[in-house]
Design a protein around this motif. Sequence first.
Motif, mmCIF file in Angstrom:
data_model
loop_
_atom_site.group_PDB
_atom_site.id
_atom_site.type_symbol
_atom_site.label_atom_id
_atom_site.label_comp_id
_atom_site.label_asym_id
_atom_site.label_seq_id
_atom_site.Cartn_x
_atom_site.Cartn_y
_atom_site.Cartn_z
ATOM 1 N N PHE A 261 0.857 -1.190 0.000
ATOM 2 C CA PHE A 261 0.000 0.000 0.000
ATOM 3 C C PHE A 261 0.893 1.241 0.000
ATOM 4 O O PHE A 261 1.245 1.740 -1.048
ATOM 5 N N MET A 262 1.349 1.667 1.193
ATOM 6 C CA MET A 262 2.143 2.906 1.262
ATOM 7 C C MET A 262 3.646 2.642 1.242
ATOM 8 O O MET A 262 4.419 3.589 1.283
ATOM 9 N N GLU A 263 4.042 1.368 1.157
ATOM 10 C CA GLU A 263 5.471 1.063 1.237
ATOM 11 C C GLU A 263 6.299 1.736 0.132
ATOM 12 O O GLU A 263 7.349 2.313 0.416
ATOM 13 N N PRO A 264 5.837 1.693 -1.137
ATOM 14 C CA PRO A 264 6.635 2.371 -2.175
ATOM 15 C C PRO A 264 6.672 3.886 -1.968
ATOM 16 O O PRO A 264 7.632 4.545 -2.382
ATOM 17 N N LEU A 265 5.649 4.439 -1.319
ATOM 18 C CA LEU A 265 5.652 5.880 -1.065
ATOM 19 C C LEU A 265 6.778 6.230 -0.099
ATOM 20 O O LEU A 265 7.479 7.235 -0.278
ATOM 21 N N ALA A 266 6.967 5.398 0.933
ATOM 22 C CA ALA A 266 8.050 5.649 1.895
ATOM 23 C C ALA A 266 9.396 5.619 1.176
ATOM 24 O O ALA A 266 10.260 6.478 1.409
ATOM 25 N N LEU A 267 9.575 4.660 0.286
ATOM 26 C CA LEU A 267 10.850 4.544 -0.437
ATOM 27 C C LEU A 267 11.044 5.723 -1.397
ATOM 28 O O LEU A 267 12.137 6.281 -1.500
ATOM 29 N N ALA A 268 9.971 6.111 -2.081
ATOM 30 C CA ALA A 268 10.074 7.222 -3.034
ATOM 31 C C ALA A 268 10.363 8.528 -2.297
ATOM 32 O O ALA A 268 11.171 9.355 -2.753
ATOM 33 N N LEU A 269 9.724 8.709 -1.147
ATOM 34 C CA LEU A 269 9.982 9.918 -0.348
ATOM 35 C C LEU A 269 11.426 9.931 0.140
ATOM 36 O O LEU A 269 12.101 10.970 0.138
ATOM 37 N N SER A 270 11.904 8.765 0.546
ATOM 38 C CA SER A 270 13.275 8.663 1.038
ATOM 39 C C SER A 270 14.278 8.995 -0.075
ATOM 40 O O SER A 270 15.214 9.780 0.104
ATOM 41 N N ARG A 271 14.023 8.418 -1.240
ATOM 42 C CA ARG A 271 14.919 8.639 -2.378
ATOM 43 C C ARG A 271 14.993 10.121 -2.711
ATOM 44 O O ARG A 271 16.056 10.651 -3.025
ATOM 45 N N LYS A 272 13.846 10.788 -2.602
ATOM 46 C CA LYS A 272 13.809 12.205 -2.963
ATOM 47 C C LYS A 272 14.352 13.090 -1.837
ATOM 48 O O LYS A 272 14.648 14.262 -2.054
ATOM 49 N N ALA A 273 14.465 12.526 -0.637
ATOM 50 C CA ALA A 273 14.965 13.299 0.506
ATOM 51 C C ALA A 273 16.412 12.916 0.810
ATOM 52 O O ALA A 273 16.844 12.886 1.960
ATOM 53 N N GLY A 274 17.146 12.569 -0.222
ATOM 54 C CA GLY A 274 18.570 12.296 -0.047
ATOM 55 C C GLY A 274 18.859 10.988 0.675
ATOM 56 O O GLY A 274 19.933 10.821 1.244
ATOM 57 N N GLY A 275 17.898 10.064 0.674
ATOM 58 C CA GLY A 275 18.164 8.754 1.270
ATOM 59 C C GLY A 275 17.900 8.667 2.763
ATOM 60 O O GLY A 275 18.237 7.664 3.394
ATOM 61 N N LYS A 276 17.292 9.691 3.344
ATOM 62 C CA LYS A 276 16.928 9.585 4.768
ATOM 63 C C LYS A 276 15.783 8.585 4.913
ATOM 64 O O LYS A 276 14.855 8.567 4.105
ATOM 65 N N PRO A 277 15.840 7.763 5.965
ATOM 66 C CA PRO A 277 14.736 6.817 6.165
ATOM 67 C C PRO A 277 13.417 7.527 6.436
ATOM 68 O O PRO A 277 13.399 8.573 7.092
ATOM 69 N N VAL A 278 12.344 6.968 5.925
ATOM 70 C CA VAL A 278 11.014 7.565 6.100
ATOM 71 C C VAL A 278 10.076 6.531 6.717
ATOM 72 O O VAL A 278 9.981 5.404 6.236
ATOM 73 N N LYS A 279 9.408 6.958 7.767
ATOM 74 C CA LYS A 279 8.455 6.071 8.454
ATOM 75 C C LYS A 279 7.042 6.504 8.112
ATOM 76 O O LYS A 279 6.715 7.688 8.176
ATOM 77 N N ILE A 280 6.221 5.545 7.716
ATOM 78 C CA ILE A 280 4.789 5.831 7.508
ATOM 79 C C ILE A 280 3.983 4.838 8.333
ATOM 80 O O ILE A 280 4.212 3.625 8.252
ATOM 81 N N VAL A 281 3.093 5.374 9.141
ATOM 82 C CA VAL A 281 2.185 4.547 9.934
ATOM 83 C C VAL A 281 0.773 4.974 9.566
ATOM 84 O O VAL A 281 0.421 6.140 9.694
ATOM 85 N N MET A 282 -0.023 4.051 9.096
ATOM 86 C CA MET A 282 -1.398 4.411 8.722
ATOM 87 C C MET A 282 -2.258 4.618 9.957
ATOM 88 O O MET A 282 -2.066 3.952 10.974
ATOM 89 N N SER A 283 -3.223 5.510 9.841
ATOM 90 C CA SER A 283 -4.256 5.613 10.874
ATOM 91 C C SER A 283 -5.287 4.516 10.608
ATOM 92 O O SER A 283 -5.322 3.939 9.523
ATOM 93 N N ARG A 284 -6.135 4.261 11.585
ATOM 94 C CA ARG A 284 -7.182 3.256 11.387
ATOM 95 C C ARG A 284 -8.085 3.635 10.223
ATOM 96 O O ARG A 284 -8.509 2.797 9.442
#
Lengths: 745, 160
Positions: A261-284
Motif C-alpha cells: 500500500f504505502m510502502e513504495p511511497l516511503a521509499l520514493a519519499l526517502s529517495r527524494k529526501a537524499g536517502g533519509k529513512p522515512v516512516k509511515i504509519v497508517m491511521s485506522r
Amino acid sequence: MAKDEYREFRLVGTRPDRPDGLDKVTGRARYGADMTAPGMLWGAVVRSPHAHARIVKIDATKALALDGVKSVVTRADFPEGLTGEDWNLQENTIAGERALYDGHAVAAVAATSRFLAEEAARLIEVEYEVLPHVIDVDEAMKPNAPVIREGVSDATVPEGMSPNVVRKIEFGNGDVDAAFAAADLVMEKSFKTEATHQGYIEPHACVGQMGADGKGEMWVCTQGQWYIRKMCSAVLGTEASQLRVTPSEIGGGFGGKTTIFMEPLALALSRKAGGKPVKIVMSRSEVLRATGPTASASMDVKLGMKKDGTLSGVKVEFRMQGGAFPGAPTEFALYCGLAPYTFGAVEAVGYDVIANRPRCAAYRAPGAPMGSFAVESLLDEMCIELGLDALDVRFKNAVVTGDRAAYGPKFGSIGFVETLEAVKNHPNLLAELGPNQGRGIAAGYWFNHNGETSVSMAISEDGTVQVSVGTPDIGGSRASIALMVAETLGIAYEDVRVNIAETGSLGVNEPTHGSRATFASGKAAVLATEAAIKEMCKRAANEWGIEPEAVEWKDGAARPAGPNAGQFPPMTIKEIGAAMGSTGGPISGHHESLPDGVGASFGAHVVDVEVDPETGRTTILRYLVVQDAGRAIHPSYVEGQYQGGAAQGIGWALNEEYVYDDKGRLQNSVFLDYRVPLASDLPMIDTVIVEVPNPGHPYGVRGVGETGITPPLPALANAVRAATGVRMTHLPMSPSKVLAALKAR
Amino acid sequence: MSNIHVTTTINGDKVEFLADPRETLLDCLRDKVGLTGSKEGCGTGDCGACSVTVDGTLVCSCLVLGVEAEGKDIRTIEGMAEGGTLHPLQRKFIEHAALQCGFCTPGLLVASKALLDKNPSPTEEEVRYWIAGNLCRCTGYDKIVRAIMDAAAELRGEAA
Ligand code: FES
Ligand code: FES
C-alpha cells in the motif's frame, strides 16, 4: 501422545509455550510501528475525498515552504510504462490521472516530525473534477453504469457487457436442466454479502530507506517480505535484489498484508529526501478506507434435490466487485461454495467486476465465505421444505477422497465425512432450545497452497539448532515448526530456535498465506533437517571408519545401523556440534521447492442463537467448530485458528459492512462504526480437531488457517431461520435488518 | 508550537520528556520515552491496544495528552513483570495460547490486571464485559478469557 497408523510422536501434538511468547507478553516484541532509524523522517499521505475524480492539478508549494518538509511525491515521481499487474500496483499505490475511490492516495510528503508531515499533507492542494461513480456490483454491471476504466476486460467477457465486467469464469458438467427436471424439489434464491475488512488490529507501518542508486532497506509489517520486495521494486522501477526487506512482528494480516500500500511511497519519499529513512504509519481510518477489504457479492443459486435429500443439480451465477482493479475472488467463491458436495450436474458462472472502491485484498479463504453463504443457505431451506435433517443431507452428498470436485479436479485425501461424524457426536447437538432460539449448521472448505519455499537450518556448536524460515509468524508457526524439527531430530523443543529471515538470507519465499506456513515451511524445515541429519551421520561414519549408510539417526544421536556396522556408542548432536569445527566445518541443511502434497481442509460449524423479537438482535448461545487439521502439530494454535476464523465469520454475518454515502464515501472508517466482535458479543467457541493425516506432509499437516471463516455466514443465517422462520439473504444480519424482516413476516 | 517539559513516573522510574501539546500520552510513551509496548490500533479509544494506568485508573493512552502525565504515576506493559518474574497473567496468556499475533496482548494484559486488582473473582461475564474495550481480531477471545480466569484463580491461591 499423537499417533498415526505407523508412528507415535514425542512432541508433535503437545502444547509447549511458544518461543516468542515472552517477547509478546512483555511488550518487547517489535511490530511495524516500533522501529526508528537515525535521521528518520515521518511520511503522511494525501488521499482523495472523492469516489471518482479527475486530478486536475497538485500544488505542493505551500507544503514545501514549511521548515522541515523534506520531500513530496506524486505519480510524476514514479516510472511510466508499466503494464498488467505492475501497473495495477502502481496505480493503487498512487493515483495517476484519476482518483478511483475514496481514500486513494494522490500525493505523499516527508518531514522531520509526524505533526509536521500531517500539516504539510493538509497544505498540498489538489484540484479535482468529480466524476460519476458506482459502488454496488449489480449497478456497476449495468450497461449505462459509470465506467471505471476502459480496456480492463479480458477475452472471457462477452461483447456487450459493461466495461466494468473484467472477467468471466465458467465451468460445469452434465445437463443441469435435465437434472432439475428429474428433481423432486427445485428452488432458487438470490443472496448478497457486503464488503468487510480483515480488521487486523495493527495498522500498516513501515520504515523505508532508498538512495538515488536504488539501493534500499525496509522494515515493514507484512505477511511476505519477498512480495514487498518484488512489488515495491516493480512500482519504483528498481532492482528487486537491491532492496532488503526485514519483516517486523506482525499484528495480524488475514491476507490483507500480502500486498503493498504505502510502502513504495516511503521509499520514493526517502529517495527524494537524499536517502533519509522515512516512516509511515497508517491511521485506522486510512486502513479502512484504503487497504483490504473483501469483495462484495451478489449471487443467484438454483438447486435440485430428490425426496431423500440427494442433490441432482446446481446452477449458480456469482457477481463480485473487488474495487477499482481486477481481482475479485469470484472463482474461489464458486469453487469453495460447491466443494463440499457431489451435485450431479453443475453450471457455474462468475463475474469479476470493478467499482469505485478500494482494491480488494485477500481475506482469509478469499471468496469462500460468500459462496458458502449462498449455497449452504439454499441447501438448508430445501431441507426444511422436504422435512429432512440438515446433517443427514450433508452426509448423503458429502465428497470423499477421489471424488471429482464440482470445478473439475479430483480430491486427494480429505476428511469431510469424518468431520461430519464428529459434528454428529458432539454434545452441543443435544442442547435444548427455547423460544426464539434456533440451531444452524453449515460446512466450508479451503485449499492448502504450497508456494515458493526456502528454509535453512544450522547446527550450533552446542548442539542446538537454528532454523530460518521466510514465512512471518502470525499465530504460532515458530512453535509448530520448532516442534517438527525437534521431533525429527529427537532433541528437546527448547533446543530449536526458529527465526523469520529477511530477504537477504534465504531464497524467495511466498508469504504466510494460503494456509501454507505450517505445511510448506514446516515440510521444508523437516526436509532441511533430514539433509543435516545425513551430514551428521557422515561425520559419525568418518569418525568410526565405517560407511555412512551403516549409520542411522535416532533420538538425537548417530548410531550404528545394526550389529554388522560395528559397536560404537551413540554420537549425540551435542558431540557432533562441538566437534564440527575440526570434522569438516559447519553443518547445515536447506531445502528449496514448491512443496508438493498439499492437504485441503473441510470444516463444519454448528451455532445456536437467540433472536430478540423486540430488537432483532442475535445473541450467540453456543458455537461449535469441527475441522480436519490433518494433524495438529500444536493443538492450541490450531484451535486458535478455528476460533479466530469463526469470530471473523460471526462479525461478517452479524455486523460488519462497508457503508457508503450517496457520494461514494466510506461512512464507517473507525472501529466504533465498523464494529468487529467484542469479547462481550461471543461465548466460548468449542472446537473439535479432526485428524485425517495428509499423506503429502511428513507429519500429516493440512492447511488449517482459512476454512474456519467460511461456515459461520451460512450457519448463522440458518440458525436465524430456525429461530424466527425468516430467511435472511442479505448480510450482515444486523438488528435493524432482522427486525424489518420479522415485521414483514 | 513549543514543546512542554513533562516530569512523570513511569513503571516506578522518574522520567522527563518534551511533549508537543497536541501529542497523546501514547505517542509520548512510544516516540519520546521509547516504550513501544503500548500499541496504537485506532487512536480513537476503540481498541484498547494502548491501555495503560494513570494513578491506578485504566485509560486509553491515545485519549490522554502527554502533558497530562505531569506528576502522575503511569504503569505500562513494560512494568508488569517484576524483574525477571512474569505476572501470573503474562504466564497464563502464554500457557493458554491467548495470543496469536500478540498485538492486542499488551493492552489486554494491562486491562485485565486492572480488573483483577479491583475484582479478584470475576465471573466469565464480568471478564468479557471488562475487556470489551480491547479488540482482538485473532483469537475469538476464548483463550484470552480462559487465561484471565485461570490467572485470577492462581492469584486467589486456588489450584488450577
Ligand atoms: S489506540 Fe487507543 S484505543 Fe485504540
Ligand atoms: S492476538 Fe492478534 S489481535 Fe489479539
